[in-house]
Scaffold this active site. Structure first.
Site, mmCIF file in Angstrom:
data_model
loop_
_atom_site.group_PDB
_atom_site.id
_atom_site.type_symbol
_atom_site.label_atom_id
_atom_site.label_comp_id
_atom_site.label_asym_id
_atom_site.label_seq_id
_atom_site.Cartn_x
_atom_site.Cartn_y
_atom_site.Cartn_z
ATOM 1 N N ASP A 161 25.184 116.760 -33.006
ATOM 2 C CA ASP A 161 24.403 115.615 -32.556
ATOM 3 C C ASP A 161 23.821 115.728 -31.144
ATOM 4 O OD1 ASP A 161 25.633 114.855 -34.907
ATOM 5 O OD2 ASP A 161 26.308 112.907 -34.180
ATOM 6 N N GLU A 385 39.270 115.852 -34.522
ATOM 7 C CA GLU A 385 37.866 116.128 -34.849
ATOM 8 C C GLU A 385 37.392 117.378 -34.110
ATOM 9 O OE1 GLU A 385 35.246 112.901 -33.818
ATOM 10 O OE2 GLU A 385 33.524 113.810 -34.832
HETATM 11 C C1 DGY Z 1 27.525 109.715 -36.118
HETATM 12 O O1 DGY Z 1 27.399 108.582 -36.558
HETATM 13 O O2 DGY Z 1 27.938 109.961 -34.982
HETATM 14 C C2 DGY Z 1 27.268 110.850 -36.986
HETATM 15 O O3 DGY Z 1 27.457 112.061 -36.334
HETATM 16 C C3 DGY Z 1 25.937 110.793 -37.656
HETATM 17 O O4 DGY Z 1 25.961 111.736 -38.658
#
Ligand code: DGY
Length: 414
Positions: A161, A385
């Site tokens: 992200d 995670e």
């Molecule tokens: C989030 O909502 O942070 C996710 O990474 C989107 O896929």
């Protein structure tokens, strides 16, 4: 051995606990839906103790496939107000409420691994899944290629992200009119671990644009300011194409088109080589500009069956210097941040893909060392995670599906 057994039990229990009936959530709370590539990795994890359940995971994912072949990055099976942006924001019209973007297409690769656990049992399942996986591959080849490399149209598509790869492209975007919205992610985990507001405004702005264009790929190609050819999408698509080719051949299909696609994608890989940087990099398709980033995705070359001595030298170096490799960003980069999501932390999932690739390409020593370091990381710091690459501290969500699956299918083996 006892503690390893315990960890294996714990990992299985995480998959079972995150099972919502036919699909697995990445982690309760933070990610309460079915995510595309998380789910593919979950299938690989399930395949280690319940092959039937592994097939179901993949089958449920492909139930959300759009008529044109696209497989969405999130399937919103049951509405959950604890997540933003939910189905009403995306406003998509697939068979299951969904997002309008994709994620790294590792499902074909994971399906092949599941199949290899028990070919006889999986013959019919694979036979039914193959045309669906091929349709998704064809969709990517149709809509996402630039000079043979695969483009991402939203930072969320790559899974990475807030990677610095997107900084220059995001900086050029105007998100001043994005409007009011309430983030939910920072209610679940530490905001220091998550993307900034600057990034989030642009993520939402891109969702608003896609929605306005009704997720029409041609219109988005013409209008979207965000189109970046990237190592994650390119290497995983190339690997998936190789797996589809092998599976198709075993099923007696004509695979000549896939063979041609592999050649195109291989040519695309060479367009991601940033000579000055000495690494596989992302390039903005609109500006032609390099991102100037060596990320953990740069090391997915072997996973895609691409050899590269300079990347191997870099990997050896980073594995020496960083106690818990592979960091998601170059530790010497100005943008490096040990905690903030994809700007430094180590992700077990990416380590697994790198490690599987290294092994395939004959780099047994590095493959084993990476599996061992990843196993130590999980054994010492849990099924997080992601992790601080220097201290190993857990970050983001806990009891994480893909970290558990990585333990079961790769790091915790032997
Ligand atoms: C989030 O909502 O942070 C996710 O990474 C989107 O896929």
């Amino acid at each position: 051995m006892t503690s390893e057994n315990t960890l294996t039990d714990q990992a299985q229990q995480i998959l079972i606990d995150n099972d919502r009936g036919g699909y697995t959530v990445p982690t309760a709370g933070l990610y309460p839906y079915q995510w595309n590539w998380d789910s593919a990795v979950a299938a690989f994890g399930f395949a280690q103790f319940d092959v039937e359940r592994a097939w179901v995971e993949l089958e449920t994912l492909f139930q959300g496939q759009w008529a044109d072949g696209m497989v969405p990055h999130i399937l919103f099976h049951k509405n959950d107000p604890g997540y933003f942006p939910g189905p009403d924001v995306w406003a998509c019209e697939g068979p299951i409420p969904s997002s309008g973007i994709i994620q790294p297409p590792i499902a074909a690769t994971m399906a092949r691994f599941v199949w290899e656990q028990d070919r006889e049992m999986g013959q019919t399942r694979m036979g039914a899944l193959y045309p669906k996986m091929l349709a998704w591959h064809n969709w990517i080849m149709r809509w996402r290629l630039h000079m043979g490399a695969v483009c991402t149209t939203h930072p969320w598509e790559t899974g990475r992200d807030n990677a610095p790869d997107w900084d220059k492209t995001m900086a050029r975007m105007d998100a001043s009119d994005v409007g009011e919205y309430t983030r939910r992610d920072t209610a679940h985990v530490n905001s220091e671990d998550r993307p900034t507001k600057f990034d989030y405004d642009r993520y939402i702005k891109l969702v608003q644009l896609g929605r306005r264009l009704k997720w029409d790929q041609a219109a988005m190609m013409a209008e979207s300011p965000f189109r970046v050819a990237d190592p994650t999408m390119t290497f995983t698509t190339l690997r998936a194409a190789r797996d589809l080719h092998a599976v198709g051949e075993a099923l007696g299909k004509d695979v000549s088109q896939i063979a041609a696609d592999i050649k195109r994608l291989e040519a695309g890989v060479s367009t991601l080589w940033n000579k000055e940087l000495g690494g596989f990099d992302s390039r903005d398709v609109h500006s032609g500009e390099w991102a100037g980033c060596v990320s953990n995705a740069s090391y997915l070359c072997w996973f895609a069956g691409v050899e590269n001595p300079a990347m191997l030298a870099r990997l050896r170096d980073v594995m020496e210097r960083v106690p818990y490799p592979v960091p998601s960003n170059d530790p010497d980069a100005e943008t490096f941040d040990v905690r903030r999501y994809w700007r430094g932390p180590t992700w077990a999932i990416v380590n697994m893909l790198i490690g599987l690739g290294l092994k395939d390409m004959g780099h047994e020593k590095e493959a084993q060392a990476l599996a061992k370091k990843t196993a130590d990381l999980i054994a010492e710091h849990g099924f997080a995670e992601y992790f601080d690459p220097f201290s190993g501290d857990a970050a983001g969500g806990g009891s994480f599906t893909w970290t558990a699956a990585v333990w079961l299918a790769w790091a915790g083996r032997d």
